[in-house]
Design a protein around this motif. Structure first.
Motif, PDB file in Angstrom:
ATOM      1  N   THR A 160      44.770  46.587  44.759  1.00  0.00           N
ATOM      2  CA  THR A 160      44.050  45.666  45.645  1.00  0.00           C
ATOM      3  C   THR A 160      45.049  44.632  46.173  1.00  0.00           C
ATOM      4  O   THR A 160      46.137  44.468  45.631  1.00  0.00           O
ATOM      5  CB  THR A 160      42.906  44.944  44.906  1.00  0.00           C
ATOM      6  N   GLY A 188      45.356  41.152  43.867  1.00  0.00           N
ATOM      7  CA  GLY A 188      44.543  41.112  42.656  1.00  0.00           C
ATOM      8  C   GLY A 188      44.827  42.300  41.761  1.00  0.00           C
ATOM      9  O   GLY A 188      45.650  43.168  42.087  1.00  0.00           O
ATOM     10  N   VAL A 194      41.655  48.291  40.711  1.00  0.00           N
ATOM     11  CA  VAL A 194      40.277  48.658  40.378  1.00  0.00           C
ATOM     12  C   VAL A 194      40.255  50.150  40.065  1.00  0.00           C
ATOM     13  O   VAL A 194      41.119  50.909  40.511  1.00  0.00           O
ATOM     14  CB  VAL A 194      39.307  48.350  41.528  1.00  0.00           C
ATOM     15  N   ALA A 239      35.230  50.025  47.539  1.00  0.00           N
ATOM     16  CA  ALA A 239      35.321  49.080  46.418  1.00  0.00           C
ATOM     17  C   ALA A 239      34.808  47.734  46.935  1.00  0.00           C
ATOM     18  O   ALA A 239      35.511  47.035  47.684  1.00  0.00           O
ATOM     19  CB  ALA A 239      36.753  48.974  45.918  1.00  0.00           C
ATOM     20  N   LYS A 268      36.476  43.601  47.620  1.00  0.00           N
ATOM     21  CA  LYS A 268      37.934  43.606  47.461  1.00  0.00           C
ATOM     22  C   LYS A 268      38.653  43.583  48.812  1.00  0.00           C
ATOM     23  O   LYS A 268      39.838  43.876  48.899  1.00  0.00           O
ATOM     24  CB  LYS A 268      38.373  44.844  46.671  1.00  0.00           C
ATOM     25  N   ARG A 327      33.827  38.028  50.589  1.00  0.00           N
ATOM     26  CA  ARG A 327      34.888  38.981  50.916  1.00  0.00           C
ATOM     27  C   ARG A 327      34.292  40.301  51.384  1.00  0.00           C
ATOM     28  O   ARG A 327      33.202  40.697  50.966  1.00  0.00           O
ATOM     29  CB  ARG A 327      35.789  39.217  49.702  1.00  0.00           C
ATOM     30  N   ASP A 355      34.985  44.572  51.967  1.00  0.00           N
ATOM     31  CA  ASP A 355      35.208  45.642  50.988  1.00  0.00           C
ATOM     32  C   ASP A 355      36.585  46.294  51.186  1.00  0.00           C
ATOM     33  O   ASP A 355      37.224  46.133  52.232  1.00  0.00           O
ATOM     34  CB  ASP A 355      34.116  46.703  51.117  1.00  0.00           C
ATOM     35  N   LEU A 356      36.997  47.030  50.175  1.00  0.00           N
ATOM     36  CA  LEU A 356      38.213  47.835  50.258  1.00  0.00           C
ATOM     37  C   LEU A 356      37.786  49.277  50.469  1.00  0.00           C
ATOM     38  O   LEU A 356      37.083  49.862  49.639  1.00  0.00           O
ATOM     39  CB  LEU A 356      39.035  47.702  48.974  1.00  0.00           C
TER      40      LEU A 356
END
Length: 399
Positions: free
Chosen positions: A319, A322, A325, A341, A344, A353, A355-356
């Protein structure tokens, strides 16, 4: 100068000409008086300066045929100012003194009175609302108007992470500021004279038809209302000089490459109490070797083995800034499938936030050892009856 003074003033008397004077006679009288009372010829004489302003104001009206006609009509309508009160005991109807106040008609009366601030049919804003724009003055007389500061545009380059999370960056800017050498006056001695063209207003009026006039910045003084008698060597009489300064600017989270951000009041300072201009910042964002952006979401492509895609499993995904995950890969996951995710991604304006978005890419090994090769041969034999391209050919025929 108030609206009352404007209607009461006798511009013909100021220039010393009769009401039926020709344009040539008005021009001749103005030039003679202007030379006599010009501030340059009467330095330090406040009375002469005030007289010069009065002369210039009279010429501004009487020297323009359209303004002169409007002025004469206004004077005729209000009896040369007599309606503003008892002018020397002028007799009114019935032989009595005429002591009538236009405030009773145009909003100057008491609250609740007819025509007053709360009266029915009242004009509310007073006589200025009726004649405020008649001569392009708006009741301001010779008062110099405030000027808004200039807008400034600058650029800044952020890293991918700074753009996603927001950052405070130093920004060096150049703009026009009040000249320090002359304290913004434009004059070496700090004593500029009032512009004779606009009489210090910084604006000149032009007729637009229908009894109205429009105002434009004065070309003579460039809208300042003042002209330097001895121009400053630094700013050359403009009162402004180029200045550089460094400012700490907060770039909000989630900005994208090429975005233009407006920061109100962070531009060049205004003049004579005017508001500051705005600062516009064009943001450039460096690319990231791993992550990409899609709105508020971040994107990443993660390689997986054939066994992970076919049999399923769990994979660790990096990430931005961070800890990694863990995502679960379902059995039979095809190449190019995208999973999510949550929370993220990039920071939004409200602090949440995005998403990833994780896209899997099946990795094909470049080399195999004997054991791996033997296993794949066994797998190929076991699936020899399956044709992964059958549907492709079927669709091609149908088309």
């Amino acid at each position: 100068m108030s609206t009352k003074d404007f209607v009461e003033k006798d511009y013909y008397k100021v220039l010393g000409v009769p009401k039926d004077a020709t344009e040539a006679e008005i021009k001749k009288a103005y030039r003679k008086l202007a030379r006599e009372y010009h501030p340059d010829a009467n330095k330090g004489d406040a009375k002469a300066e005030a007289r010069f302003k009065e002369i210039s104001e009279a010429n501004d009206v009487l020297g323009d045929p359209k303004k002169r006609k409007e002025y004469d009509e206004a004077r005729a309508l209000f009896g040369n100012g007599a309606l503003f009160g008892n002018q020397g005991g002028r007799p009114g109807p019935g032989g009595g003194s005429f002591n009538f106040d236009l405030g009773d008609l145009f909003g100057g009366g008491p609250q609740g009175a007819p025509g007053g601030a709360g009266g029915a049919g009242g004009f509310g804003g007073g006589l200025g609302d009726v004649f405020g724009g008649l001569f392009g003055r708006g009741g301001t007389g010779t008062r110099t108007q405030p000027r808004r500061g200039q807008d400034i545009e600058s650029e800044v380059t952020l890293s991918f992470t700074e753009a996603a999370d927001g950052a405070t960056v130093p920004l060096r800017m150049s703009s026009q500021q009040p000249c320090q050498a002359c304290s913004g006056t434009g004059d070496k001695n700090g004593t500029p004279r009032v512009c004779p063209t606009c009489v210090g207003t910084g604006q000149v009026s032009r007729g637009s038809g229908g009894g109205f006039s429009l105002t434009d910045p004065c070309v003579e003084c460039k809208g300042r209302g003042l002209i330097a008698q001895d121009p400053c060597d630094v700013c050359h009489g403009s009162g402004r000089a180029k200045s550089s300064r460094t400012m700490q600017v907060r770039i909000p989270a989630g900005v994208s490459d090429g975005q233009r951000i407006r920061l109100r009041g962070k531009g060049a300072p205004g003049e004579r109490g005017g508001p500051n201009g705005d600062l516009y910042v064009v943001v450039h964002v460096d690319a990231h070797p791993v992550f990409g952006r899609k709105g508020d979401n971040l994107t990443v492509t993660v390689p997986v083995s054939f066994a992970e895609a076919a049999l399923g499993g769990e994979i660790r995904v990096p990430t931005l800034g961070g800890p990694p995950v863990t995502l679960k890969i379902p059995a039979g996951t095809p190449n190019g499938r995208t999973m999510r995710a949550r929370g993220k991604g990039a920071t939004r304006k409200d602090g949440t936030r995005g998403d990833l978005l994780v896209t899997v890419e099946v990795a094909v090994p470049a080399a195999l050892d004997d054991k791996a090769r033997e296993a794949l041969e066994t797998y190929r034999q076991a699936t020899a009856g399956e044709d992964p391209r059958a549907e492709l050919f079927q669709a091609a025929k149908g088309a």
